[in-house]
Write a protein that holds these residues in place. Structure first.
Motif, PDB file in Angstrom:
ATOM      1  N   GLU A 189      44.347  68.521  18.012  1.00 20.59           N
ATOM      2  CA  GLU A 189      45.648  69.178  18.172  1.00 20.59           C
ATOM      3  C   GLU A 189      45.730  69.902  19.517  1.00 20.59           C
ATOM      4  OE1 GLU A 189      47.890  68.438  15.853  1.00 20.59           O
ATOM      5  OE2 GLU A 189      49.343  69.327  17.243  1.00 20.59           O
ATOM      6  N   PHE A 190      44.619  70.518  19.914  1.00 24.68           N
ATOM      7  CA  PHE A 190      44.594  71.223  21.193  1.00 24.68           C
ATOM      8  C   PHE A 190      44.802  70.231  22.346  1.00 24.68           C
ATOM      9  CE2 PHE A 190      41.873  72.720  24.807  1.00 24.68           C
ATOM     10  CZ  PHE A 190      42.774  73.650  25.289  1.00 24.68           C
ATOM     11  N   GLU A 191      44.131  69.083  22.272  1.00 25.34           N
ATOM     12  CA  GLU A 191      44.288  68.087  23.337  1.00 25.34           C
ATOM     13  C   GLU A 191      45.729  67.562  23.394  1.00 25.34           C
ATOM     14  OE1 GLU A 191      41.022  65.327  22.839  1.00 25.34           O
ATOM     15  OE2 GLU A 191      39.600  66.834  23.588  1.00 25.34           O
ATOM     16  N   LYS A 192      46.317  67.383  22.227  1.00 22.20           N
ATOM     17  CA  LYS A 192      47.730  66.958  22.187  1.00 22.20           C
ATOM     18  C   LYS A 192      48.631  68.035  22.792  1.00 22.20           C
ATOM     19  CE  LYS A 192      48.052  64.685  17.821  1.00 22.20           C
ATOM     20  NZ  LYS A 192      48.675  64.891  16.518  1.00 22.20           N
ATOM     21  N   ALA A 193      48.360  69.267  22.420  1.00 24.36           N
ATOM     22  CA  ALA A 193      49.192  70.387  22.889  1.00 24.36           C
ATOM     23  C   ALA A 193      49.143  70.501  24.412  1.00 24.36           C
ATOM     24  CB  ALA A 193      48.727  71.689  22.246  1.00 24.36           C
ATOM     25  N   LEU A 194      47.950  70.256  24.976  1.00 23.68           N
ATOM     26  CA  LEU A 194      47.795  70.350  26.432  1.00 23.68           C
ATOM     27  C   LEU A 194      48.711  69.382  27.169  1.00 23.68           C
ATOM     28  CD1 LEU A 194      44.005  70.745  27.273  1.00 23.68           C
ATOM     29  CD2 LEU A 194      45.858  72.386  27.587  1.00 23.68           C
ATOM     30  N   LYS A 195      48.965  68.232  26.525  1.00 25.09           N
ATOM     31  CA  LYS A 195      49.803  67.222  27.182  1.00 25.09           C
ATOM     32  C   LYS A 195      51.275  67.400  26.828  1.00 25.09           C
ATOM     33  CE  LYS A 195      46.080  63.856  26.984  1.00 25.09           C
ATOM     34  NZ  LYS A 195      45.509  63.454  25.681  1.00 25.09           N
ATOM     35  N   ASP A 196      51.577  68.360  25.967  1.00 22.82           N
ATOM     36  CA  ASP A 196      52.933  68.526  25.461  1.00 22.82           C
ATOM     37  C   ASP A 196      53.660  69.613  26.265  1.00 22.82           C
ATOM     38  OD1 ASP A 196      55.207  69.095  24.066  1.00 22.82           O
ATOM     39  OD2 ASP A 196      54.226  69.237  22.097  1.00 22.82           O
ATOM     40  N   LYS A 197      54.643  69.186  27.042  1.00 23.05           N
ATOM     41  CA  LYS A 197      55.372  70.139  27.901  1.00 23.05           C
ATOM     42  C   LYS A 197      56.025  71.253  27.096  1.00 23.05           C
ATOM     43  CE  LYS A 197      55.820  68.053  32.276  1.00 23.05           C
ATOM     44  NZ  LYS A 197      55.734  66.563  32.133  1.00 23.05           N
ATOM     45  N   ARG A 198      56.489  70.878  25.880  1.00 14.28           N
ATOM     46  CA  ARG A 198      57.151  71.894  25.044  1.00 14.28           C
ATOM     47  C   ARG A 198      56.173  72.987  24.629  1.00 14.28           C
ATOM     48  NH1 ARG A 198      59.743  68.273  20.915  1.00 14.28           N
ATOM     49  NH2 ARG A 198      57.793  68.949  20.005  1.00 14.28           N
ATOM     50  N   PHE A 199      54.924  72.583  24.341  1.00 14.80           N
ATOM     51  CA  PHE A 199      53.902  73.564  23.980  1.00 14.80           C
ATOM     52  C   PHE A 199      53.657  74.512  25.158  1.00 14.80           C
ATOM     53  CE2 PHE A 199      49.532  75.074  24.133  1.00 14.80           C
ATOM     54  CZ  PHE A 199      49.378  75.651  22.892  1.00 14.80           C
ATOM     55  N   GLN A 200      53.469  73.912  26.328  1.00 13.22           N
ATOM     56  CA  GLN A 200      53.221  74.717  27.538  1.00 13.22           C
ATOM     57  C   GLN A 200      54.332  75.735  27.748  1.00 13.22           C
ATOM     58  OE1 GLN A 200      50.538  74.556  29.179  1.00 13.22           O
ATOM     59  NE2 GLN A 200      49.653  72.595  28.566  1.00 13.22           N
ATOM     60  N   LYS A 201      55.562  75.248  27.555  1.00 12.33           N
ATOM     61  CA  LYS A 201      56.720  76.098  27.802  1.00 12.33           C
ATOM     62  C   LYS A 201      56.773  77.239  26.777  1.00 12.33           C
ATOM     63  CE  LYS A 201      61.520  75.702  28.682  1.00 12.33           C
ATOM     64  NZ  LYS A 201      62.685  75.051  28.087  1.00 12.33           N
ATOM     65  N   GLU A 202      56.521  76.891  25.524  1.00  7.66           N
ATOM     66  CA  GLU A 202      56.572  77.891  24.459  1.00  7.66           C
ATOM     67  C   GLU A 202      55.488  78.968  24.682  1.00  7.66           C
ATOM     68  OE1 GLU A 202      56.070  76.277  20.521  1.00  7.66           O
ATOM     69  OE2 GLU A 202      56.809  78.110  19.552  1.00  7.66           O
TER      70      GLU A 202
END
Ligand code: PLP
Length: 408
Positions: free
Chosen positions: A30-43
């Protein structure tokens, strides 16, 4: 975990019971997915801005610069964060991961209580249930933090096994997690524990160094020459250092708790006394007895009173990229009071160790050299500890009178 076996000589890894392998794997993916997810970064960035109050200021300490008459001193004021220290950053990051995983509850263990408060805070913010495991002895010593955890809605679970302190709380929390990992997420409070926690928390905390780079460039049109941070588990240090690891001209100095002496049990100096070990799921430098048990530690700063060190920081130390130094209880308290008097900044006793070491080297540096000290937290939390250390008679009288006021 097979993948880690290739790296026998490296610190880190995931030395956990079979029952936790799945839970860790789930977090890693999940962490690796989150790193690639712009929405996660933004949030994440948005929470740091609007909830925690980032960017934290980089303060030019003009009075102390003049006082020491050498290098130019800046204070990165992580104490300006919501809840008073850098810890909130990796708690927010982990809470977002827990949310993505659909977990319902955050659990954590805490010794001094600061990590417990930060975890209870993000649990309240995101609507998680929250259980904080704490040794019976620590509960008695840290009543103010226990009080706030409870007001934040957390259940504080008293652990009465073993020495009734941090390591026993870790054991109980792990036992609970093994039985409830479907709905519980284990929040780790530093760059420690089994993979992927050290890397994940370092990634969240590296915002500190990114801001230092940007703010120093703005103020000085260059990179800092020296970055200094205290080292408990290592999260504020690696957070401040990470962005500069490849900049070979930037000296990176971690400062450990020198405590009250050089003997085992009197300090938390893993540089001097640490040896290779495996504890709490990871391999690193630990303070150990000759039988390989975790040794007792001491520091006036509760957050530095820890026997191990984050594996990445231990690696950078071994590679001689990060220097480790120490400051004693006395030097830290003096640095705390000096910083308050000259700059109007009351640093946490942990951060005061970094300041104490910076104050040793500042007079020897040239006026052009820029030293940034990461002030990991503010000192309000140290009121009881500091007044006791100073044997402050008026404060003691106040406490006695306060009991009488209660009874009226
Ligand atoms: C917890 C704490 C520390 C020590 O933790 P690290 O992971 O080494 O950063 C340092 N300073 C403050 C203010 C803390 O609360």
């Amino acid at each position: 975990m097979k993948r880690k076996e290739k790296q026998k000589n490296t610190y880190g890894g995931a030395y956990v019971p079979e029952m936790l392998v799945h839970a860790l794997k789930e977090i890693e993916i999940e962490f690796e997915k989150a790193l690639k997810d712009k929405r996660f970064q933004k949030e994440f960035r948005e929470l740091l801005r609007s909830y925690s109050g980032r960017p934290t200021p980089l303060i030019y300490a003009g009075n102390l610069t003049k006082h020491f008459g050498g290098g130019k001193l800046y204070l990165k004021n992580e104490g300006a964060n919501h809840t008073g220290a850098h810890k909130i950053t990796h708690c927010l990051g982990q809470a977002l991961i827990a949310k993505r995983l659909g977990k319902k509850e955050l659990i954590a263990e805490t010794g001094a209580g600061q990590h417990g408060v930060a975890t209870a805070t993000v649990a309240a913010k995101f609507g998680f249930k929250c259980k904080i495991f704490m040794g019976e002895v620590d509960i008695a010593r840290q009543r103010p933090n226990v009080f706030w955890m409870e007001q934040l809605g957390a259940e504080v679970i008293s652990v009465s096994s073993g020495s009734k302190t941090l390591k026993d709380a870790v054991n109980e929390a792990l036992k609970y997690w093994m039985a409830h990992s479907d709905e519980s997420y284990y929040v780790i409070g530093s760059v420690l524990g089994p993979h992927p926690y050290p890397e994940m928390n370092r990634t969240f905390q590296s915002i500190i160094g990114e801001e230092i780079r940007e703010q120093t460039r703005k103020a000085e049109k260059k990179l800092p020459d020296v970055v200094v941070a205290c080292v408990g588990g290592g999260s504020n240090a690696i957070g401040a250092f990470y962005d500069f690891v490849k900049e070979k001209n930037v000296r990176l100095i971690g400062v450990e708790a020198g405590g009250i002496g050089k003997r085992v049990g009197e300090n938390a100096m893993r540089k001097e006394n640490g040896s290779l070990g495996i504890f709490q799921g990871y391999k690193s430098l630990f303070l150990q007895t000759s039988e390989g048990h975790i040794a007792p530690t001491h520091s006036v700063a509760a957050g530095l009173d820890y026997p191990g060190m984050g594996p990445e920081l231990a690696t950078l130390f071994r590679e001689k990229r990060v220097e480790l130094q120490s400051a004693t209880d006395k030097e830290a308290v003096e640095a705390c009071l000096l910083t308050a008097k000259h700059e109007g900044v009351i640093p946490a006793l942990e951060s005061s160790h970094a300041l104490a070491y910076a104050y040793k080297i500042l007079p020897k540096l040239s006026k052009k050299e820029v030293v940034v000290v990461n002030v990991s937290g503010r000192g309000d939390k140290d009121l009881f500890n500091l007044t006791r250390y100073l044997n402050h008679k008026e404060f003691k009288k106040f406490l006695a009178e306060e009991i009488q006021r209660y009874e009226k």
